[in-house]
Design a protein around this motif. Structure first.
Motif, PDB file in Angstrom:
ATOM      1  N   VAL A  33      18.784 -14.577  21.515  1.00 27.60           N
ATOM      2  CA  VAL A  33      18.396 -13.064  22.602  1.00 27.60           C
ATOM      3  C   VAL A  33      20.431 -13.151  23.689  1.00 27.60           C
ATOM      4  O   VAL A  33      20.805 -12.159  23.137  1.00 27.60           O
ATOM      5  N   ILE A  34      20.026 -14.521  23.167  1.00 24.35           N
ATOM      6  CA  ILE A  34      22.151 -15.025  24.250  1.00 24.35           C
ATOM      7  C   ILE A  34      22.082 -16.040  23.238  1.00 24.35           C
ATOM      8  O   ILE A  34      21.699 -17.124  23.395  1.00 24.35           O
ATOM      9  N   PHE A  35      23.796 -15.978  22.724  1.00 22.81           N
ATOM     10  CA  PHE A  35      24.062 -17.270  22.375  1.00 22.81           C
ATOM     11  C   PHE A  35      24.774 -17.950  23.537  1.00 22.81           C
ATOM     12  O   PHE A  35      25.591 -17.474  24.479  1.00 22.81           O
ATOM     13  N   LEU A  40      24.844 -20.809   4.743  1.00 30.22           N
ATOM     14  CA  LEU A  40      25.075 -19.423   4.531  1.00 30.22           C
ATOM     15  C   LEU A  40      23.129 -19.311   3.895  1.00 30.22           C
ATOM     16  O   LEU A  40      22.730 -20.340   4.012  1.00 30.22           O
ATOM     17  N   GLY A  41      22.207 -18.465   4.599  1.00 34.36           N
ATOM     18  CA  GLY A  41      21.238 -18.434   4.539  1.00 34.36           C
ATOM     19  C   GLY A  41      20.337 -17.476   4.809  1.00 34.36           C
ATOM     20  O   GLY A  41      20.936 -16.455   5.801  1.00 34.36           O
ATOM     21  N   TYR A  42      19.167 -17.225   5.504  1.00 31.00           N
ATOM     22  CA  TYR A  42      18.519 -15.741   5.576  1.00 31.00           C
ATOM     23  C   TYR A  42      17.853 -16.090   6.792  1.00 31.00           C
ATOM     24  O   TYR A  42      16.397 -16.146   6.849  1.00 31.00           O
ATOM     25  N   PRO A  43      18.752 -16.051   7.775  1.00 33.79           N
ATOM     26  CA  PRO A  43      17.882 -16.064   9.802  1.00 33.79           C
ATOM     27  C   PRO A  43      16.939 -15.053   9.499  1.00 33.79           C
ATOM     28  O   PRO A  43      16.892 -14.007   9.145  1.00 33.79           O
ATOM     29  N   GLY A  44      15.984 -15.126  10.026  1.00 34.44           N
ATOM     30  CA  GLY A  44      14.479 -14.323  10.255  1.00 34.44           C
ATOM     31  C   GLY A  44      14.877 -13.140  11.553  1.00 34.44           C
ATOM     32  O   GLY A  44      14.995 -11.436  11.042  1.00 34.44           O
ATOM     33  N   ARG A  45      14.436 -13.205  12.632  1.00 35.31           N
ATOM     34  CA  ARG A  45      14.999 -12.215  13.903  1.00 35.31           C
ATOM     35  C   ARG A  45      16.005 -12.612  14.796  1.00 35.31           C
ATOM     36  O   ARG A  45      15.215 -14.083  15.259  1.00 35.31           O
ATOM     37  N   THR A  46      17.265 -11.922  15.138  1.00 34.07           N
ATOM     38  CA  THR A  46      17.117 -11.924  16.941  1.00 34.07           C
ATOM     39  C   THR A  46      17.238 -11.042  17.516  1.00 34.07           C
ATOM     40  O   THR A  46      16.929  -9.908  16.682  1.00 34.07           O
ATOM     41  N   ASN A  47      17.604 -10.909  19.045  1.00 28.72           N
ATOM     42  CA  ASN A  47      17.402 -10.275  18.999  1.00 28.72           C
ATOM     43  C   ASN A  47      18.059 -10.041  20.695  1.00 28.72           C
ATOM     44  O   ASN A  47      18.185  -9.786  21.758  1.00 28.72           O
ATOM     45  N   ARG A  48      19.821  -9.779  20.218  1.00 27.83           N
ATOM     46  CA  ARG A  48      20.780 -10.064  21.311  1.00 27.83           C
ATOM     47  C   ARG A  48      21.194  -8.715  22.023  1.00 27.83           C
ATOM     48  O   ARG A  48      22.258  -8.784  22.932  1.00 27.83           O
ATOM     49  N   TRP A  49      20.875  -7.456  21.248  1.00 32.47           N
ATOM     50  CA  TRP A  49      20.890  -6.149  21.821  1.00 32.47           C
ATOM     51  C   TRP A  49      19.933  -6.139  22.545  1.00 32.47           C
ATOM     52  O   TRP A  49      19.275  -4.840  23.324  1.00 32.47           O
ATOM     53  N   MET A  50      18.750  -7.086  22.545  1.00 37.42           N
ATOM     54  CA  MET A  50      17.223  -6.766  23.725  1.00 37.42           C
ATOM     55  C   MET A  50      17.726  -6.006  25.022  1.00 37.42           C
ATOM     56  O   MET A  50      18.590  -6.960  26.033  1.00 37.42           O
ATOM     57  N   PRO A  51      16.870  -5.006  25.721  1.00 37.17           N
ATOM     58  CA  PRO A  51      17.206  -4.968  26.853  1.00 37.17           C
ATOM     59  C   PRO A  51      16.707  -6.081  28.204  1.00 37.17           C
ATOM     60  O   PRO A  51      15.515  -6.710  27.671  1.00 37.17           O
ATOM     61  N   ALA A  59      20.384 -10.899  13.073  1.00 39.62           N
ATOM     62  CA  ALA A  59      19.549 -10.783  12.068  1.00 39.62           C
ATOM     63  C   ALA A  59      17.883 -10.741  11.891  1.00 39.62           C
ATOM     64  O   ALA A  59      17.657  -9.574  12.513  1.00 39.62           O
ATOM     65  N   ASN A  60      17.681 -10.210  10.534  1.00 40.74           N
ATOM     66  CA  ASN A  60      16.759  -9.679  10.132  1.00 40.74           C
ATOM     67  C   ASN A  60      16.178  -9.878   8.505  1.00 40.74           C
ATOM     68  O   ASN A  60      16.220  -9.555   7.642  1.00 40.74           O
ATOM     69  N   SER A  61      16.603 -11.270   8.125  1.00 46.75           N
ATOM     70  CA  SER A  61      16.050 -11.833   6.640  1.00 46.75           C
ATOM     71  C   SER A  61      16.976 -11.557   5.714  1.00 46.75           C
ATOM     72  O   SER A  61      16.098 -11.166   4.600  1.00 46.75           O
ATOM     73  N   THR A  62      17.745 -11.043   5.679  1.00 50.72           N
ATOM     74  CA  THR A  62      19.174 -10.874   5.220  1.00 50.72           C
ATOM     75  C   THR A  62      19.999 -12.496   5.068  1.00 50.72           C
ATOM     76  O   THR A  62      19.978 -13.069   5.893  1.00 50.72           O
ATOM     77  N   LEU A  63      20.774 -12.790   3.793  1.00 54.18           N
ATOM     78  CA  LEU A  63      21.493 -13.490   4.035  1.00 54.18           C
ATOM     79  C   LEU A  63      23.031 -12.974   4.590  1.00 54.18           C
ATOM     80  O   LEU A  63      22.946 -11.851   4.897  1.00 54.18           O
ATOM     81  N   ARG A  64      23.283 -13.892   5.506  1.00 55.69           N
ATOM     82  CA  ARG A  64      24.316 -14.542   6.158  1.00 55.69           C
ATOM     83  C   ARG A  64      24.796 -15.844   6.584  1.00 55.69           C
ATOM     84  O   ARG A  64      24.722 -16.595   5.648  1.00 55.69           O
ATOM     85  N   LEU A  65      26.456 -15.365   7.070  1.00 53.83           N
ATOM     86  CA  LEU A  65      27.314 -16.917   6.285  1.00 53.83           C
ATOM     87  C   LEU A  65      27.093 -16.832   8.174  1.00 53.83           C
ATOM     88  O   LEU A  65      27.486 -15.700   8.863  1.00 53.83           O
ATOM     89  N   THR A  66      27.425 -18.575   9.038  1.00 55.20           N
ATOM     90  CA  THR A  66      27.670 -18.957  10.642  1.00 55.20           C
ATOM     91  C   THR A  66      28.259 -19.698   9.704  1.00 55.20           C
ATOM     92  O   THR A  66      28.180 -20.529   9.074  1.00 55.20           O
ATOM     93  N   TYR A  67      29.622 -19.667  10.837  1.00 53.31           N
ATOM     94  CA  TYR A  67      30.888 -21.224  10.528  1.00 53.31           C
ATOM     95  C   TYR A  67      31.045 -22.002  12.020  1.00 53.31           C
ATOM     96  O   TYR A  67      30.596 -20.646  12.930  1.00 53.31           O
TER      97      TYR A  67
END
Length: 714
Positions: A676-678, A266-277, A565-573
């Motif tokens: 950008v891509i997992f 659980l945490g506050y990931p800053g920024r991802t851009n996985r929809w980026m063209p 991600a945009n610095s809001t609380l998220r969970l990853t598992y």
């Protein structure tokens, strides 16, 4: 069948194809993820993870100083995060005589805990979906400016409605490129004190060389404590404040990890851009990131020369240098990974398939021009992206690129005011001078400014540079060192003493003729400048990107989507998961590292790979106490396949019972394209094993009283 294959190909870039991909909202865990998590080993209910009415895991997770994550680990507000997250505060509290950064620090009692000037933690209270409410205020006939105005007006109302008279901080955020909106309610605590930190040789072991690399052997942790008033409310620092009694804190497990164990973060990931063209990826790889890398490396090299010669300078610039160095390697890793994996080409293929769907009769009016608009935007802004990154590199590494502008606004107001108004302005002005000028080192600043000005002026050739910089380049034949030397001889901004003289004899004429003031104003104006053509391009891009995401989700409505991600609380598992065997790692399986491997990297007196003598002695004696693995070795770091990014630094790694097993602190460079891509095969999170953390605190540092505060689970 062929159409089905094309359809799947089109969406493979944005759908979570594995349980370990995705950064999920806590409020949707029960509906979207809980069953998957149970199958993998979760033993908690969704209510135990996120509850509004009862204490839950979310209450133990805080955003740390706006850029990292931390966790509460005791009933008395003890906070655990990364060493690199606490780095700035530790450096600020250090002096050459009491160098906590170099030698470490552990408070013997609560009264010995140290308060940095400015440090806060943010607790997450609740969130809710306001998409329908906000989107009801806009329509397709609006311009982007009209749309933004209507949305911002509604956001202001929502934030006011939920802050309970200023008790809470409320933030409404956009998701899926403006297709959804949620509000988040937070409570901030500003009395946060340093409890302890290992020496830098442990907390930053491996330095820039090992950064983003595996195998890793870094004790990347530090500890703080949150204080409140006697009623548990946020309060400014006071000796009368007491340790916060949190709603929930994390128990700490000594049971260690095995491959395929369940792990959630659980945490506050800053920024991802996985929809980026694809055009955005191509722009970053060929234009933006190379400029970022080059300007960062130049700034680092210039700083390092002076930091190596002077302990005070090293402390004063340690945090800035570390931040620049981290993203320098990150951006180069992104270039390499995105190029190697041909990510732009993969995205372009998916966009071509989307374009076929978008131009079908029922879709064409709304979505037909989306891809063409996006491609046009990137083709017309590539050179600007390169220019902007050289300019940002200059502003990021040189204090005197931005400082005269910010300080000059206050001086302008002061010089323009009458005597009575000046007396009101003066205290704030003096406080700003004391803050900004306390740790500046002129020889370093001159070298950085001159070098970065030359780089910016000579490399940003495809886009018009700042006019005053161009004028200097022409007058001095690009000898920016000569300009900087001359400017520092005459400018009022170079020292506190000169600013003090200006305050005694204020003059707008002197201020507006000052060479560093002219330069700084020019750079900031260039940074903020937007032509009518650029504004139109930005508006077209914003609308097209929003429609791209909307169209992709509309075409496949049954899929589970997670927002960027945009610095809001998220969970990853995910799971504890190894990488292929690596001869550099002595561990039996390549998902963990040991102190044996750490000692093998040891280089006496080396800036990155030195180790404390005591640690080496304890290793030789195998003095690991109860923190050793059952197989006898001392664990240091381990890997999971959780999906994280910057901002997750310091996040707790939890087992299926919600017990702390580690602290996330890094990713692996092979998967640097992860924003950008997992990559389901390569993506890993690097974590400090909590047993190593406890060993450092208890056995190495002799701060057993800190460990005794925690709830230890065996």
């Amino acid at each position: 069948m062929k159409k089905l294959v094309l359809f799947v190909t089109m969406f493979i870039m944005v759908l979570p194809v594995r349980a370990d991909e995705g950064m999920w909202f806590l409020m949707f865990i029960e509906r979207l993820n809980h069953r998957d998590m149970q199958k993998m080993g979760l033993q908690l209910t969704a209510e135990e993870i996120y509850s509004i009415n009862n204490h839950s895991l979310k209450d133990a997770i805080v955003q740390f100083d706006g850029g990292c994550t931390a966790e509460i680990v005791s009933k008395d507000g003890l906070v655990l995060t990364n060493h690199h997250c606490g780095y700035d505060a530790i450096a600020e509290l250090s002096t050459p005589e009491a160098n906590y950064l170099k030698n470490g620090f552990w408070a013997a009692s609560r009264k010995d805990e140290l308060k940095p000037k400015s440090l806060y933690v943010r607790f997450f209270v609740r969130m809710d979906d306001v998409s329908k409410r906000i989107l009801s205020k806009v329509n397709d006939k609006m311009t982007e400016a009209e749309r933004e105005k209507a949305i911002n007006e509604e956001i202001a109302l929502i934030e006011k409605e939920n802050n309970e008279g200023g008790k809470y901080t409320v933030s409404v955020r956009s998701f899926f490129q403006g297709n959804e909106y949620y509000y988040f309610v937070y409570q901030d605590y500003t009395d946060v004190r340093l409890v302890g930190t290992p020496p830098e040789s442990i907390g930053k072991f491996g330095g820039d060389t090992d950064n983003w690399e595996w195998p890793r052997h870094t004790g990347d942790f530090s500890m703080f404590r949150v204080y409140a008033d006697k009623d548990g409310n946020p309060a400014e620092y006071s000796p009368e404040n007491v340790p916060l009694k949190p709603k929930h804190y994390l128990p700490v497990s000594l049971n260690g990890v095995q491959e395929n164990d369940f792990a959630m973060i659980l945490g506050y990931p800053g920024r991802t851009n996985r929809w980026m063209p694809s055009g955005g990826i191509e722009q970053n790889v060929k234009y933006a990131y190379p400029a970022w890398v080059e300007s960062s490396k130049l700034g680092m090299d210039k700083m390092k020369v002076h930091m190596d010669k002077n302990d005070k300078v090293r402390l004063d610039y340690a945090s800035q240098y570390a931040g620049v160095a981290n993203y320098w390697k990150n951006r180069q890793g992104m270039i390499d990974a995105l190029t190697k994996h041909k990510t732009a080409a993969t995205k372009a293929k998916a966009e071509a398939e989307f374009n076929k769907w978008a131009n079908k009769p029922g879709n064409k009016e709304k979505y037909g021009n989306v891809i063409a608009t996006l491609n046009n935007y990137y083709s017309k802004t590539n050179e600007k992206a390169r220019h902007d990154n050289y300019l940002v590199g200059l502003l990021r590494t040189s204090a005197f690129a931005a400082l005269p502008y910010s300080m000059g606004r206050g001086l302008d107001a002061y010089a323009s005011a009458d005597d009575a108004a000046r007396q009101q302005i003066l205290p704030q002005l003096q406080a700003a001078i004391d803050e900004y000028y306390g740790n500046l080192y002129e020889p370093l600043e001159k070298d950085v400014l001159a070098a970065q000005l030359k780089l910016y002026a000579t490399k940003s050739t495809g886009y018009k540079i700042a006019p005053y910089v161009a004028k200097i380049g022409a007058e001095y034949n690009n000898d920016f060192k000569a300009f900087v030397d001359k400017a520092f001889e005459t400018s009022i901004f170079t020292t506190k003493e000169r600013l003090g003289e200006f305050i005694l004899h204020p003059s707008l004429e002197v201020l507006k003729a000052d060479p560093l003031y002219l330069l700084s104003n020019d750079l900031i104006a260039q940074y903020r400048a937007k032509s009518d053509e650029q504004a139109e391009l930005d508006a077209e891009f914003s609308r097209a990107f929003r429609l791209l995401v909307q169209g992709m989700r509309e075409a496949n409505p049954d899929a589970k989507y997670y927002p960027d991600a945009n610095s809001t609380l998220r969970l990853t598992y995910g799971k504890v998961r190894s990488l292929p065997k690596d001869k550099r790692n002595d561990a039996k399986v390549n998902y963990y590292t040991t102190m044996k491997g750490e000692v093998a990297k040891y280089k006496p007196n080396d800036e990155e790979f030195d180790l404390p003598k005591k640690l080496l002695e304890m290793y030789e004696k195998k003095d690991f106490g109860r923190y050793a693995d059952k197989d006898g070795y001392m664990p240091v770091n381990f890997l999971t396949d959780n999906d994280i990014t910057g901002g997750n630094s310091g996040s707790p790694v939890l087992n299926g019972k919600g017990e702390l097993i580690g602290i996330a602190f890094d990713g692996n460079i092979e998967a640097m394209a992860g924003d950008v891509i997992f990559d389901k095969d390569l993506q890993r999170t690097i974590n400090v094993d909590i047993r190593y953390v406890l060993w450092i605190i208890d056995k190495f540092s002799g701060a057993k009283h800190i460990v005794d505060e925690m709830t230890i689970v065996k």
